[in-house]
Design a protein around this motif. Structure first.
Motif, PDB file in Angstrom:
ATOM      1  N   UNK A  15      -0.300  13.100   3.270  1.00  0.00           N
ATOM      2  CA  UNK A  15      -1.520  13.407   2.513  1.00  0.00           C
ATOM      3  C   UNK A  15      -1.567  12.615   1.215  1.00  0.00           C
ATOM      4  N   UNK A  16      -0.458  12.566   0.506  1.00  0.00           N
ATOM      5  CA  UNK A  16      -0.408  11.806  -0.749  1.00  0.00           C
ATOM      6  C   UNK A  16      -0.647  10.321  -0.482  1.00  0.00           C
ATOM      7  N   UNK A  17      -0.119   9.833   0.645  1.00  0.00           N
ATOM      8  CA  UNK A  17      -0.314   8.430   0.991  1.00  0.00           C
ATOM      9  C   UNK A  17      -1.785   8.147   1.292  1.00  0.00           C
ATOM     10  N   UNK A  18      -2.449   9.036   2.003  1.00  0.00           N
ATOM     11  CA  UNK A  18      -3.874   8.857   2.294  1.00  0.00           C
ATOM     12  C   UNK A  18      -4.701   8.857   1.004  1.00  0.00           C
ATOM     13  N   UNK A  19      -4.370   9.737   0.079  1.00  0.00           N
ATOM     14  CA  UNK A  19      -5.075   9.752  -1.210  1.00  0.00           C
ATOM     15  C   UNK A  19      -4.871   8.420  -1.942  1.00  0.00           C
ATOM     16  N   UNK A  78      -1.779   4.095  12.615  1.00  0.00           N
ATOM     17  CA  UNK A  78      -0.847   4.066  11.489  1.00  0.00           C
ATOM     18  C   UNK A  78      -1.158   5.203  10.515  1.00  0.00           C
ATOM     19  N   UNK A  79      -2.433   5.535  10.361  1.00  0.00           N
ATOM     20  CA  UNK A  79      -2.832   6.593   9.437  1.00  0.00           C
ATOM     21  C   UNK A  79      -2.405   7.973   9.932  1.00  0.00           C
ATOM     22  N   UNK A  80      -2.271   8.124  11.232  1.00  0.00           N
ATOM     23  CA  UNK A  80      -1.937   9.425  11.814  1.00  0.00           C
ATOM     24  C   UNK A  80      -0.427   9.656  11.906  1.00  0.00           C
ATOM     25  N   UNK A  81       0.355   8.617  11.639  1.00  0.00           N
ATOM     26  CA  UNK A  81       1.807   8.734  11.700  1.00  0.00           C
ATOM     27  C   UNK A  81       2.290   9.444  10.430  1.00  0.00           C
ATOM     28  N   UNK A  82       2.806  10.649  10.577  1.00  0.00           N
ATOM     29  CA  UNK A  82       3.190  11.471   9.413  1.00  0.00           C
ATOM     30  C   UNK A  82       4.574  11.081   8.909  1.00  0.00           C
ATOM     31  N   UNK A  83       4.688   9.857   8.405  1.00  0.00           N
ATOM     32  CA  UNK A  83       5.960   9.363   7.874  1.00  0.00           C
ATOM     33  C   UNK A  83       6.404  10.243   6.711  1.00  0.00           C
ATOM     34  N   UNK A  84       7.586  10.830   6.813  1.00  0.00           N
ATOM     35  CA  UNK A  84       8.121  11.660   5.735  1.00  0.00           C
ATOM     36  C   UNK A  84       7.607  13.080   5.723  1.00  0.00           C
ATOM     37  N   UNK A 102       0.806  -1.222   0.000  1.00  0.00           N
ATOM     38  CA  UNK A 102       0.000   0.000   0.000  1.00  0.00           C
ATOM     39  C   UNK A 102       0.839   1.271   0.000  1.00  0.00           C
ATOM     40  N   UNK A 103       2.149   1.145   0.090  1.00  0.00           N
ATOM     41  CA  UNK A 103       2.994   2.318   0.253  1.00  0.00           C
ATOM     42  C   UNK A 103       3.261   3.034  -1.073  1.00  0.00           C
ATOM     43  N   UNK A 104       3.168   4.358  -1.043  1.00  0.00           N
ATOM     44  CA  UNK A 104       3.652   5.139  -2.183  1.00  0.00           C
ATOM     45  C   UNK A 104       5.175   5.102  -2.172  1.00  0.00           C
ATOM     46  N   UNK A 105       5.779   5.497  -3.277  1.00  0.00           N
ATOM     47  CA  UNK A 105       7.238   5.479  -3.341  1.00  0.00           C
ATOM     48  C   UNK A 105       7.845   6.419  -2.299  1.00  0.00           C
ATOM     49  N   UNK A 106       7.261   7.610  -2.129  1.00  0.00           N
ATOM     50  CA  UNK A 106       7.805   8.569  -1.168  1.00  0.00           C
ATOM     51  C   UNK A 106       7.664   8.058   0.259  1.00  0.00           C
ATOM     52  N   UNK A 107       6.524   7.447   0.568  1.00  0.00           N
ATOM     53  CA  UNK A 107       6.298   6.890   1.901  1.00  0.00           C
ATOM     54  C   UNK A 107       7.284   5.744   2.163  1.00  0.00           C
ATOM     55  N   UNK A 108       7.435   4.860   1.169  1.00  0.00           N
ATOM     56  CA  UNK A 108       8.354   3.737   1.319  1.00  0.00           C
ATOM     57  C   UNK A 108       9.790   4.221   1.532  1.00  0.00           C
ATOM     58  N   UNK A 109      10.186   5.240   0.789  1.00  0.00           N
ATOM     59  CA  UNK A 109      11.534   5.777   0.943  1.00  0.00           C
ATOM     60  C   UNK A 109      11.731   6.330   2.363  1.00  0.00           C
ATOM     61  N   UNK A 110      10.709   7.021   2.861  1.00  0.00           N
ATOM     62  CA  UNK A 110      10.800   7.581   4.210  1.00  0.00           C
ATOM     63  C   UNK A 110      10.898   6.473   5.256  1.00  0.00           C
ATOM     64  N   UNK A 119     -13.558   7.288   6.894  1.00  0.00           N
ATOM     65  CA  UNK A 119     -12.470   7.753   7.758  1.00  0.00           C
ATOM     66  C   UNK A 119     -11.362   8.397   6.932  1.00  0.00           C
ATOM     67  N   UNK A 120     -11.016   7.763   5.805  1.00  0.00           N
ATOM     68  CA  UNK A 120      -9.998   8.348   4.931  1.00  0.00           C
ATOM     69  C   UNK A 120     -10.460   9.701   4.408  1.00  0.00           C
ATOM     70  N   UNK A 121     -11.711   9.789   3.996  1.00  0.00           N
ATOM     71  CA  UNK A 121     -12.237  11.067   3.507  1.00  0.00           C
ATOM     72  C   UNK A 121     -12.161  12.144   4.588  1.00  0.00           C
ATOM     73  N   UNK A 122     -12.475  11.725   5.828  1.00  0.00           N
ATOM     74  CA  UNK A 122     -12.415  12.680   6.938  1.00  0.00           C
ATOM     75  C   UNK A 122     -10.999  13.163   7.193  1.00  0.00           C
ATOM     76  N   UNK A 123     -10.050  12.257   7.168  1.00  0.00           N
ATOM     77  CA  UNK A 123      -8.657  12.620   7.386  1.00  0.00           C
ATOM     78  C   UNK A 123      -8.145  13.517   6.262  1.00  0.00           C
ATOM     79  N   UNK A 124      -8.548  13.228   5.037  1.00  0.00           N
ATOM     80  CA  UNK A 124      -8.121  14.065   3.905  1.00  0.00           C
ATOM     81  C   UNK A 124      -8.752  15.447   3.993  1.00  0.00           C
ATOM     82  N   UNK A 125      -9.968  15.524   4.522  1.00  0.00           N
ATOM     83  CA  UNK A 125     -10.615  16.814   4.670  1.00  0.00           C
ATOM     84  C   UNK A 125      -9.957  17.684   5.714  1.00  0.00           C
ATOM     85  N   UNK A 126      -9.207  17.024   6.631  1.00  0.00           N
ATOM     86  CA  UNK A 126      -8.527  17.774   7.685  1.00  0.00           C
ATOM     87  C   UNK A 126      -7.147  18.265   7.247  1.00  0.00           C
ATOM     88  N   UNK A 127      -6.653  17.729   6.092  1.00  0.00           N
ATOM     89  CA  UNK A 127      -5.281  18.082   5.666  1.00  0.00           C
ATOM     90  C   UNK A 127      -5.215  19.533   5.179  1.00  0.00           C
TER      91      UNK A 127
END
Length: 261
Positions: A167-171, A155-161, A103-111, A253-261
């Motif tokens: 935000x990109x990872x949540x999307x 895990x969703x609230x951990x701002x890795x990177x 499920x990891x984006x490249x940027x998230x995985x790198x971080x 929940x994902x929509x809610x978290x993205x709305x808070x970004x």
């Protein structure tokens, strides 16, 4: 495992059979025969007895399976897991520390890889990053596996990177959650307790319907092939799915978290 694989190959050739020929005769997947012969897949007792009877090896393979040392019954090689993951028809993930690699984006995985101690050098980091992102090709298979995720909400609230990568990872999670062969559920932070307190694990079903599990810890990883132990983890996963938010509420929940970004 490699020794048993060579013995199986020798017995097969003595019968004048190819790998596809043996697979067809026993109505099993050709890749199963190849993986066992190469020592990449555990030869289970019921399969060994089937081979012994058909190849007339007088119990040789079953005796070998019964006397495998523990290190071979539970191989510690992540490479073996990746091979099995690539072929699996069903995958079920429970994660409570970081998002699963699939499920990891490249940027998230790198971080995530940047946090490894001791630190990877740049070449090693790039190699591991390429391998991790490459695993996601299974989503684009002609017949993709059925994949289920249960992920602890923190895990969703951990701002890795950093916030932008988060935000990109949540999307990305929101997009993946729309795939028809993917089920994504989050275990709410509001839960008093849950069935996954012992840590993360993966359940896997092979093309020939062998059920396996894979666990990881700080200093290693372990295959679980004993049916009783796999059953325990499968029951834990079933309980986790009932304790987690539904797939629709998880998307909310994902929509809610993205709305808070």
């Amino acid at each position: 495992m490699k020794m048993l694989g060579r013995q199986l190959a020798a017995a097969r050739r003595a019968k004048g059979l190819s790998q596809p020929g043996l697979a067809a005769a026993l109505n099993i997947h050709e890749e199963t025969v190849a993986s066992i012969e190469q020592g990449r897949r555990v030869l289970k007792l019921d399969m060994a007895e089937l081979f012994d009877e058909f190849l007339e090896t007088k119990g040789m393979l079953a005796a070998g399976v019964a006397n495998l040392p523990e290190v071979d019954q539970f191989p510690l090689w992540a490479e073996e897991y990746i091979e099995q993951e690539r072929e699996a028809i069903v995958l079920s993930f429970y994660a409570n520390q970081v998002l699963p690699g699939l499920l990891q984006t490249e940027a998230y995985a790198r971080a995530v890889l940047h946090e490894h101690v001791p630190a990877y050098d740049e070449d090693e980091l790039e190699t591991k990053l390429t391998g991790r992102i490459g695993r996601q090709e299974l989503f684009r298979r002609k017949s993709p596996p059925t994949v289920s995720f249960v992920i602890w909400e923190p895990v969703l609230h951990l701002a890795v990177g950093g916030p932008d990568i988060q935000t990109d990872q949540l999307r990305h999670l929101r997009r993946v959650a729309e795939h028809p062969h993917v089920s994504m559920q989050f275990l709410s932070l509001a839960s008093d307790a849950h069935a996954g307190l012992d840590g993360p694990f993966v359940l896997l079903e092979t093309p020939d319907h062998q059920h396996l599990a894979y666990t990881e810890s700080q200093r290693g990883s372990q295959w679980v092939s004993n049916p009783d132990e796999v059953s325990i983890l499968a029951r834990q996963y079933a309980m986790l799915r009932t304790q987690a938010l539904t797939t629709q509420r998880s998307q909310d929940l994902l929509d809610s978290l993205l709305g808070e970004q």
